[in-house]
Design an enzyme around this catalytic site. Structure first.
Site, PDB file in Angstrom:
ATOM      1  N   GLU A   1       0.811  -1.219   0.000  1.00 26.31           N
ATOM      2  CA  GLU A   1       0.000   0.000   0.000  1.00 26.31           C
ATOM      3  C   GLU A   1       0.844   1.269   0.000  1.00 26.31           C
ATOM      4  O   GLU A   1       0.684   2.138   0.857  1.00 26.31           O
ATOM      5  CB  GLU A   1      -0.965   0.012   1.182  1.00 26.31           C
ATOM      6  CG  GLU A   1      -2.005  -1.071   1.110  1.00 26.31           C
ATOM      7  CD  GLU A   1      -3.145  -0.895   2.113  1.00 26.31           C
ATOM      8  OE1 GLU A   1      -3.083   0.033   2.926  1.00 26.31           O
ATOM      9  OE2 GLU A   1      -4.086  -1.686   2.069  1.00 26.31           O
TER      10      GLU A   1
ATOM     11  N   GLU B   1      -5.280  -8.739   0.869  1.00 29.68           N
ATOM     12  CA  GLU B   1      -6.042  -8.418   2.085  1.00 29.68           C
ATOM     13  C   GLU B   1      -7.503  -8.226   1.725  1.00 29.68           C
ATOM     14  O   GLU B   1      -7.817  -7.616   0.710  1.00 29.68           O
ATOM     15  CB  GLU B   1      -5.569  -7.116   2.750  1.00 29.68           C
ATOM     16  CG  GLU B   1      -4.218  -7.183   3.399  1.00 29.68           C
ATOM     17  CD  GLU B   1      -3.788  -5.865   4.050  1.00 29.68           C
ATOM     18  OE1 GLU B   1      -4.658  -5.085   4.490  1.00 29.68           O
ATOM     19  OE2 GLU B   1      -2.570  -5.636   4.102  1.00 29.68           O
TER      20      GLU B   1
HETATM   21  C1  BG6 Z   1      -4.459  -1.970   5.166  1.00 29.85           C
HETATM   22  C2  BG6 Z   1      -3.147  -2.349   5.754  1.00 29.85           C
HETATM   23  O1  BG6 Z   1      -4.452  -0.584   5.024  1.00 29.85           O
HETATM   24  O2  BG6 Z   1      -5.627  -2.217   5.826  1.00 29.85           O
HETATM   25  C3  BG6 Z   1      -3.246  -3.117   7.045  1.00 29.85           C
HETATM   26  O3  BG6 Z   1      -2.300  -2.999   4.844  1.00 29.85           O
HETATM   27  C4  BG6 Z   1      -4.399  -2.567   7.865  1.00 29.85           C
HETATM   28  O4  BG6 Z   1      -2.009  -3.042   7.684  1.00 29.85           O
HETATM   29  C5  BG6 Z   1      -5.669  -2.833   7.092  1.00 29.85           C
HETATM   30  O5  BG6 Z   1      -4.494  -3.064   9.167  1.00 29.85           O
HETATM   31  C6  BG6 Z   1      -6.932  -2.370   7.777  1.00 29.85           C
HETATM   32  O6  BG6 Z   1      -6.859  -1.006   8.065  1.00 29.85           O
HETATM   33  P1  BG6 Z   1      -7.127  -0.472   9.516  1.00 29.85           P
HETATM   34  O7  BG6 Z   1      -6.870   0.977   9.445  1.00 29.85           O
HETATM   35  O8  BG6 Z   1      -8.551  -0.781   9.830  1.00 29.85           O
HETATM   36  O9  BG6 Z   1      -6.189  -1.207  10.417  1.00 29.85           O
END
Ligand code: BG6
Length: 478
Positions: A170, A378
């Site tokens: 990201e 993810e």
């Molecule tokens: C992504 C990241 O932005 O989303 C993760 O790669 C992150 O590290 C995930 O935890 C969820 O975002 P957040 O802000 O809810 O933790």
């Protein structure tokens, strides 16, 4: 498209789950590790939710064997994790710290012993603080050689055992927070510096991909991109134009540069007009072209809906980090676009649109435009969870979210997308960078909160048993 019969998931589909070093490992100064920018940033008052940090996190560093045993019990086919650069090079460069390398070697060996494919992320935001102090981190071209040295060290050490690699996680989201919103280190708010740092990150990304080809010729590598497909707020042509602006500036600016090795022309022209364009030196485009990826990694959480934004309109605003629903302001770039809530989809308590159809749309857009395989690195639901007295977590809302998104993956495959795998975010609960420990994502609950690490006990949530069935049935039993 409605298919009479949908295609099945491929037999070698990577059914996975993911994590990142700073969010799970803890052991922030163990065995010679140097400080990362996050170790320092989280100590500054007011930076994170209730001052939470990853000093202990969920102590995966000391409990990885227990965590891998849980992965094996679940039947995971792949586990995506990141290596902490300052664990390997405490000051960012020089001689590697053998204890750091040995930790990841033990983790990789444990995964492989259980038939779990390691998916190694080279960079998930925990830059060595020493490089930030010395030359401003991503703002200096000096980082390219240091990043390459760090990555080549990992290619040489693990290239025989690890075949799936993620370069930068990201870049778009991290650097937007770091240089526009001021919410990630080094907490700058300057669009010119943002585009300059982003250009250096592109060069570093392409440089290590080119090095990867030499060191791990039988491996696969790609970046993980935070992909929020854009929607227009209506069929008003002005709003369609705002949506096109958003899709170009928030998505293809990165993906086009990664995949084609050149910046999208229209976007670059606009940034030249505003004086924000990065300095492209002779030879830069050749570097970008020589380091295009094998696959596109996407982190998908939500779609974003856009409307028009006047030249004196709203600027970028920080996200909801409290879980108080309905507190996310409209955010945008004057003259281009701004966000609006989408009344057609539900949202999480953090105001993220829950939109599985958006995932299918996104998969198709990328597959058609870039003609590369896609790995979902993810996807998941961050929510409050409750541990009951009988040691259960009934997270049916998470099961529902994941089920609908996995359905969307199958639809995407049926539409012709070459989907390599699906890594749910996350395996255990993790530290959410700005949201503390209350925004939970895992299949495995970890008993701790922002202030008290308690006993860090692992508890299988209902979603753990559900995902185990999904994997065992190859995605049939949803
Ligand atoms: C992504 C990241 O932005 O989303 C993760 O790669 C992150 O590290 C995930 O935890 C969820 O975002 P957040 O802000 O809810 O933790």
């Amino acid at each position: 498209m409605q298919h009479r019969e949908r295609k099945p998931f491929p037999a070698d589909f990577l059914w996975g789950a993911a994590s990142a070093a700073y969010q799970v490992e803890g052991a922030w100064d163990a065995d010679g590790k140097g400080p990362s920018v996050w170790d320092i940033f989280t100590r500054e008052p007011g930076r994170t939710f209730q001052g939470s940090n990853g000093e202990v996190a969920v102590d995966h560093y000391h409990r990885f064997e227990e965590d891998v045993a849980l992965m094996a019990e679940m039947g995971l086919k792949a586990y995506r994790f990141s290596v902490s650069w300052p664990r390997i090079f405490p000051t960012g460069r020089g001689a590697p710290n053998e204890a750091g390398l040995a930790f990841y070697e033990r983790l990789i060996d444990a995964l492989r012993a259980h038939g779990i494919e390691p998916v190694l992320t080279l960079y998930h935001w925990d830059l060595p603080q020493a490089l930030q102090d010395e030359y401003g981190g991503w703002e200096s071209r000096r980082i390219i050689a240091d990043f390459e040295h760090y990555c080549v060290t990992l290619f040489q050490r693990f290239g025989g055992k690890v075949k799936w690699w993620v370069s930068l996680n990201e870049q778009n989201y991290n650097l937007t927070n770091a240089y526009q919103l001021g919410t990630h280190p080094p907490a700058v708010q300057d669009r010119k510096r943002f585009f300059a740092a982003n250009h250096v990150a592109f060069l570093a990304n392409a440089t290590v991909i080119a090095a990867f080809r030499r060191h791990v010729p039988d491996g696969h590598i790609g970046p993980s991109f935070a992909y929020s497909p854009a929607y227009p707020a209506s069929c008003d042509p002005a709003e369609l134009l705002a949506f096109e602006n958003a899709e170009e500036f928030t998505n293809h600016w990165w993906l086009g540069t990664y995949c084609f090795g050149r910046y999208p022309r229209g976007t670059l022209a606009w940034l030249r007009e505003t004086g924000e364009a990065p300095e492209i030196m002779p030879g830069d485009e050749a570097i970008l072209r020589a380091g295009t990826p094998d696959f596109v990694g996407i982190n998908y959480y939500q779609t974003l809906t856009y409307t028009t934004n006047a030249l004196d309109g709203v600027t970028m605003q920080r996200i909801n980090t409290t879980g108080e629903k309905g507190t996310t302001p409209s955010s945008g770039v004057p003259g281009l676009y701004r966000t609006l809530p989408n009344p057609r989809v539900e949202t999480t308590n953090w105001d993220w649109a829950i939109d599985p159809v958006g995932l299918r749309i996104g998969l198709r857009r990328l597959s058609s435009r870039y003609a590369l395989p896609i790995l979902i690195t993810e996807n998941g639901l961050g929510e409050f969870d409750t541990l009951t007295e009988d040691e259960r977590v009934h997270d049916d809302y998470r099961i529902d979210y994941l089920r609908r998104h996995i359905e969307a993956c199958r639809d995407g495959i049926s539409d012709g997308v070459q989907l390599l795998g699906y890594c749910a975010w996350s395996f255990t609960d993790i530290l959410s960078w700005l949201n503390g420990y209350q925004k939970r994502y895992g299949f495995v609950y970890v008993d701790r909160d922002e202030h008290d690490p308690r006993d860090l006990r692992r508890v299988r949530k209902d979603s753990f048993y559900w995902y185990r069935r999904v994997i065992a049935s190859g995605g049939v039993d949803l």
